[in-house]
Design a protein around this motif. Structure first.
Motif, short mmCIF file in Angstrom:
data_model
loop_
_atom_site.label_atom_id
_atom_site.label_comp_id
_atom_site.label_asym_id
_atom_site.label_seq_id
_atom_site.Cartn_x
_atom_site.Cartn_y
_atom_site.Cartn_z
N THR A 43 -10.78 -3.73 -2.31
CA THR A 43 -9.63 -3.74 -3.22
C THR A 43 -9.49 -2.42 -3.97
OG1 THR A 43 -10.95 -4.73 -4.98
CG2 THR A 43 -9.73 -6.24 -3.53
N VAL A 44 -8.23 -2.06 -4.21
CA VAL A 44 -7.88 -0.86 -4.97
C VAL A 44 -6.70 -1.20 -5.86
CG1 VAL A 44 -7.07 1.52 -4.87
CG2 VAL A 44 -8.51 0.65 -3.04
N LYS A 45 -6.79 -0.83 -7.12
CA LYS A 45 -5.65 -0.98 -8.03
C LYS A 45 -5.23 0.42 -8.44
CE LYS A 45 -4.02 -3.49 -12.07
NZ LYS A 45 -3.07 -4.37 -11.45
N VAL A 68 -4.44 -2.88 -1.36
CA VAL A 68 -3.99 -1.99 -2.43
C VAL A 68 -2.97 -2.70 -3.31
CG1 VAL A 68 -2.90 0.22 -2.97
CG2 VAL A 68 -4.33 0.00 -0.91
N ASP A 69 -3.31 -2.81 -4.60
CA ASP A 69 -2.37 -3.32 -5.59
C ASP A 69 -1.71 -2.12 -6.24
OD1 ASP A 69 -0.97 -4.37 -7.70
OD2 ASP A 69 -2.66 -5.46 -8.58
N GLY A 70 -0.53 -1.80 -5.74
CA GLY A 70 0.24 -0.69 -6.29
C GLY A 70 1.28 -1.15 -7.29
N PRO A 129 -7.14 8.30 -10.71
CA PRO A 129 -7.97 7.88 -9.58
C PRO A 129 -7.79 6.43 -9.14
CG PRO A 129 -9.28 8.00 -11.58
CD PRO A 129 -7.91 8.52 -11.92
N GLY A 130 -7.32 5.56 -10.00
CA GLY A 130 -7.24 4.15 -9.64
C GLY A 130 -8.60 3.49 -9.79
N GLU A 137 -4.44 -8.92 -8.24
CA GLU A 137 -3.59 -10.10 -8.19
C GLU A 137 -2.16 -9.71 -7.85
OE1 GLU A 137 -2.37 -14.01 -10.89
OE2 GLU A 137 -3.72 -12.49 -11.72
N PHE A 138 -1.68 -10.26 -6.74
CA PHE A 138 -0.29 -10.07 -6.33
C PHE A 138 0.06 -11.11 -5.28
CE2 PHE A 138 -2.75 -6.97 -3.79
CZ PHE A 138 -2.41 -7.34 -2.49
#
Length: 162
Positions: A43-45, A68-70, A129-130, A137-138
């Protein structure tokens, strides 16, 4: 580097594991050359900045799926052909982007699964950097680092056999 992966159909998994499967809202479109893929999530936010996505694309994927939660932002792309090629070359099996991609034609020619909300030709900023490895959550679900993602033409699910 084409990776062979024989996964069950998402619909069949939903039938077999109805009480434990988590289904993401059907808001994603296929952009990669493979519609079916599965693997543990990384996971990446990040928001309008793909610095962490690029960094992860340069690491060994070991059959994992980049999630990826963009923030769903339509203002820029978080993944394009260069990062998708990095993912492919480093053994990632797919990416689920709660955001936008670019280079649609090139992505469609790559043997990797890519699901996203849409396309936008503008590249992202390179200022923050994230966060990697935290729950995101999406699409109506919470996705934990390590959750098993299954995706095909019917949708995206989380199915953990714990």
């Amino acid at each position: 580097m084409d990776q062979v992966q024989d996964i069950p159909k998402v619909a069949d998994l939903c039938d077999a594991y109805r009480s434990t499967v988590k289904v993401l809202s059907p808001i994603f479109y296929d952009f990669g050359g493979k519609a079916s893929f599965s693997g543990p999530a990384v996971t990446v936010k990040c928001f309008e900045d793909n610095t962490a996505v690029k960094a992860l694309s340069l690491t060994e994927g070991h059959g994992r799926v980049l999630v990826v939660d963009g923030g769903g932002s339509p203002r820029c792309a978080l993944l394009g052909d260069n990062l998708a090629m990095n993912l492919l070359n480093n053994g990632w099996l797919g990416a689920v982007i709660y955001g936008y991609i670019r280079d649609r034609a090139e992505l469609a020619a790559l043997p990797i699964g890519i699901k996203a909300l849409g396309a936008n030709p503008l590249r992202s900023a390179k200022e923050a950097p994230g966060v990697v490895g935290n729950p995101v959550e999406f699409a109506g679900q919470i996705i934990q680092n390590g959750d098993v993602i299954y995706a095909d033409e019917d949708g995206i699910i989380i199915l953990n056999h714990r």
